[in-house]
Structure formats: C-alpha cells, structure tokens
Enzyme design. Structure first.
Site, mmCIF file in Angstrom:
data_model
loop_
_atom_site.group_PDB
_atom_site.id
_atom_site.type_symbol
_atom_site.label_atom_id
_atom_site.label_comp_id
_atom_site.label_asym_id
_atom_site.label_seq_id
_atom_site.Cartn_x
_atom_site.Cartn_y
_atom_site.Cartn_z
ATOM 1 N N ASP A 81 -2.021 -20.225 5.841
ATOM 2 C CA ASP A 81 -2.792 -21.451 5.629
ATOM 3 C C ASP A 81 -4.112 -21.135 4.927
ATOM 4 O O ASP A 81 -4.846 -20.240 5.341
ATOM 5 C CB ASP A 81 -3.064 -22.117 6.983
ATOM 6 C CG ASP A 81 -3.724 -23.472 6.835
ATOM 7 O OD1 ASP A 81 -3.439 -24.182 5.854
ATOM 8 O OD2 ASP A 81 -4.517 -23.841 7.721
ATOM 9 N N HIS A 82 -4.397 -21.874 3.861
ATOM 10 C CA HIS A 82 -5.648 -21.731 3.109
ATOM 11 C C HIS A 82 -5.900 -20.295 2.661
ATOM 12 O O HIS A 82 -6.997 -19.756 2.845
ATOM 13 C CB HIS A 82 -6.841 -22.250 3.916
ATOM 14 C CG HIS A 82 -6.897 -23.741 3.980
ATOM 15 N ND1 HIS A 82 -7.271 -24.536 2.917
ATOM 16 C CD2 HIS A 82 -6.595 -24.598 4.977
ATOM 17 C CE1 HIS A 82 -7.215 -25.807 3.257
ATOM 18 N NE2 HIS A 82 -6.786 -25.876 4.515
ATOM 19 N N HIS A 174 -11.237 -31.173 7.719
ATOM 20 C CA HIS A 174 -10.932 -30.235 8.793
ATOM 21 C C HIS A 174 -11.979 -30.334 9.897
ATOM 22 O O HIS A 174 -13.174 -30.431 9.627
ATOM 23 C CB HIS A 174 -10.907 -28.804 8.258
ATOM 24 C CG HIS A 174 -9.857 -28.572 7.209
ATOM 25 N ND1 HIS A 174 -10.156 -28.507 5.873
ATOM 26 C CD2 HIS A 174 -8.522 -28.399 7.317
ATOM 27 C CE1 HIS A 174 -9.047 -28.292 5.189
ATOM 28 N NE2 HIS A 174 -8.038 -28.218 6.039
ATOM 29 N N HIS A 202 -3.729 -32.208 4.976
ATOM 30 C CA HIS A 202 -4.525 -31.318 5.807
ATOM 31 C C HIS A 202 -5.457 -32.156 6.669
ATOM 32 O O HIS A 202 -5.710 -33.320 6.388
ATOM 33 C CB HIS A 202 -5.333 -30.356 4.939
ATOM 34 C CG HIS A 202 -4.521 -29.250 4.358
ATOM 35 N ND1 HIS A 202 -4.778 -27.928 4.618
ATOM 36 C CD2 HIS A 202 -3.441 -29.258 3.536
ATOM 37 C CE1 HIS A 202 -3.906 -27.172 3.978
ATOM 38 N NE2 HIS A 202 -3.082 -27.961 3.308
ATOM 39 N N SER A 205 -5.489 -33.455 12.539
ATOM 40 C CA SER A 205 -6.004 -33.665 13.895
ATOM 41 C C SER A 205 -6.975 -34.837 13.921
ATOM 42 O O SER A 205 -7.959 -34.850 13.181
ATOM 43 C CB SER A 205 -6.727 -32.406 14.392
ATOM 44 O OG SER A 205 -5.835 -31.317 14.512
ATOM 45 N N ASN A 224 -0.662 -30.947 8.648
ATOM 46 C CA ASN A 224 -1.251 -29.804 9.331
ATOM 47 C C ASN A 224 -2.047 -30.227 10.562
ATOM 48 O O ASN A 224 -2.825 -31.177 10.501
ATOM 49 C CB ASN A 224 -2.192 -29.059 8.392
ATOM 50 C CG ASN A 224 -1.463 -28.309 7.290
ATOM 51 O OD1 ASN A 224 -0.265 -28.482 7.085
ATOM 52 N ND2 ASN A 224 -2.184 -27.477 6.583
#
Length: 275
Positions: A81-82, A174, A202, A205, A224
């Site tokens: 990831d990333h 994020h 992304h 959450s 994600n």
C-alpha cells in the site's frame, strides 16, 4: 488461495461489488481479517503500508500473511500500500506481494506517469499487477484538501502507464474524519466510464455506508480500510483485563474485534459469497 490484484479487482468490477483491502500490522490483525473472509466466503486483500517495508519490518509480517492466504479457501491478495519508491517495491516483491501500489501522486502529471510506468515495467517482469494513484489522497489533518482527479488526465495516465487499478481523489482522506466526507460520486462514474479500469477508494474508514455503496455502483472496485482496522484492534486491547498474562489468551478478543469489523465491511461492499 493466493491471487493477484488484477484478478480480484477485475472480478469485482465485472460483478458489481467491492473488494475490501485491509491494512494489517501484526499476527492478530491478519488472523481477524482471514477469519472474516473465510466465514463470509469473501475475497479480500491484505495490505502492508510502505513504511513497514522501508523500515525492514514488512519482511517479518509477509510470511504470516502468505501463510494465512495459503490456508484460506477464498481468493486473497497480498498488496503493498502506497509504495513510496523502488526500495519498498523491490522489498515487497521479494517478500511475495501479489499486488503493488506505487504512489507518485504528489509529483506533476508527467513525472507521476513516468515513475508509475517504470514500476509497472519492473512488476510486469515478475507477473505482478500495479495500482497507481492520480489526484493526491492526503490526510484528514491537511489544511487544504487536494483537487479531484481529472477525467482527461486519468484516461491518459491509464493508457500510458498500464496500471491494473487506479486510486482516485473524489473526496476521501486518510485518518480520522472530523466530520463525514461528501464524495463526488459523479466524478467516479465519469472516470470509470472513460478510463475503463477498476477504481480504488482510499480513506474508506469513516465514510458513511450509503456513500460507500454509491461509490461501488459508480465503479469503485477496491476500498481501503486502515485507520479503523487499527482502532478496532486497539479499542479491544485497551478493554481486555490486565489479569490475563498469557499473550495468546490476551489477544483472543482483539482478534475477534478485527474479525467483526472486517465482516461489517465485507458485507457493506457486497463481497460476501463471491469467493
């Protein structure tokens, strides 16, 4: 059952669901995600953040992920990831990753394309598909959020780089949201139609469920989850009695907490029963 990134996201795009991608950090988060995938018969992606490979700890975690996937009766991928650059990419490939993300989104378009194209060529040599990012998906702490991904630039980026999946900026970030984001679902639909490949969301959450479902309908094939995986684990750890000394017993409830969280997101994305 180890699969690569492209196999999972192509199937999700074709069948109209989203593949949940969970960032994992230790044995317990891996176990929780694996248990959820097995119980709900769902494809999943185990992700490792670039920092872990940069600092040399990803190599310890990789065998745990690969063993969990080997034991699963459902398709799963092991994804970087990333990815910050060649060091993280090469270490992840050597550790057995079946999907790689390169994040050059802070660079100008020309440099982003060139960097991504080079990583795609490297990964093609060993049969590993690549996820790229266009339109920087920053942090909830950023004072000024980045602009949305432009449709025309996305088409060019996909055509010139050969990525298998594209992370787009449509309003997420994020970290922990101070207030729920409002996603530009229309922009996701436009990019999906024009670029023709699976898109990635992304910062999943904390995004309201109705917006996540709308994003999947609009062409998002991978979502994600990182921050909330950590929170589900830590909230449970802090609640376990300190009278329990044996770590394997202490960690039973945190594993179950991660499993419950993963099952919730699997169902939200409609991935249950697609294994």
């Amino acid at each position: 059952m180890l699969c690569n990134l492209k196999e999972l996201v192509d199937a999700a795009k074709k069948e109209g669901y989203g593949v949940p991608a969970f960032n994992v950090y230790n044995l317990e988060t891996v176990m929780g995600v694996a248990a959820a995938a097995k119980e709900l018969k769902a494809p999943v992606i185990f992700q490792v953040y670039s920092r872990l490979f940069e600092q040399g700890t990803g190599e310890y975690l990789a065998p745990v992920i690969l063993e969990a996937i080997r034991r699963l009766p459902v398709p799963a991928a092991f994804h970087l990831d990333h990815g910050s650059g060649e060091l993280a990419v090469m270490r992840a490939l050597r550790a057995g990753a079946s999907g790689i993300m390169i994040d050059a989104s802070l660079k100008p378009l020309e440099e982003n394309i060139q960097t991504t194209k080079q990583v795609v060529a490297q990964c093609d040599a060993v049969g590993v598909p690549v996820e790229g990012e266009l339109g920087h998906i920053g942090s909830t702490k950023d004072a000024n959020p980045s602009s949305f991904t432009e449709v025309e630039e996305a088409v060019r980026y996909v055509e010139e780089t050969g990525v298998a999946a594209l992370a787009v900026m449509i309003g997420t970030a994020h970290g922990k949201y101070k207030q729920a984001p409002s996603l530009n679902i229309g922009r996701a639909e436009e990019i999906s139609r024009a670029a023709g490949i699976p898109l990635v969301l992304h910062g999943g959450s904390g995004v309201p469920d109705d917006q996540v479902r709308a994003a999947v309908r609009a062409g998002i094939a991978k979502v994600n989850f990182g921050t909330d995986v950590c929170c589900s684990f830590l909230d449970s750890v802090f609640g376990v009695s300190r009278d329990i000394i044996a770590l394997d017993l202490f960690m039973k409830e945190p594993v179950e907490a991660v499993k419950r969280f993963a099952m919730e997101k699997i169902r939200l994305l409609g991935a249950d029963g697609h294994a």
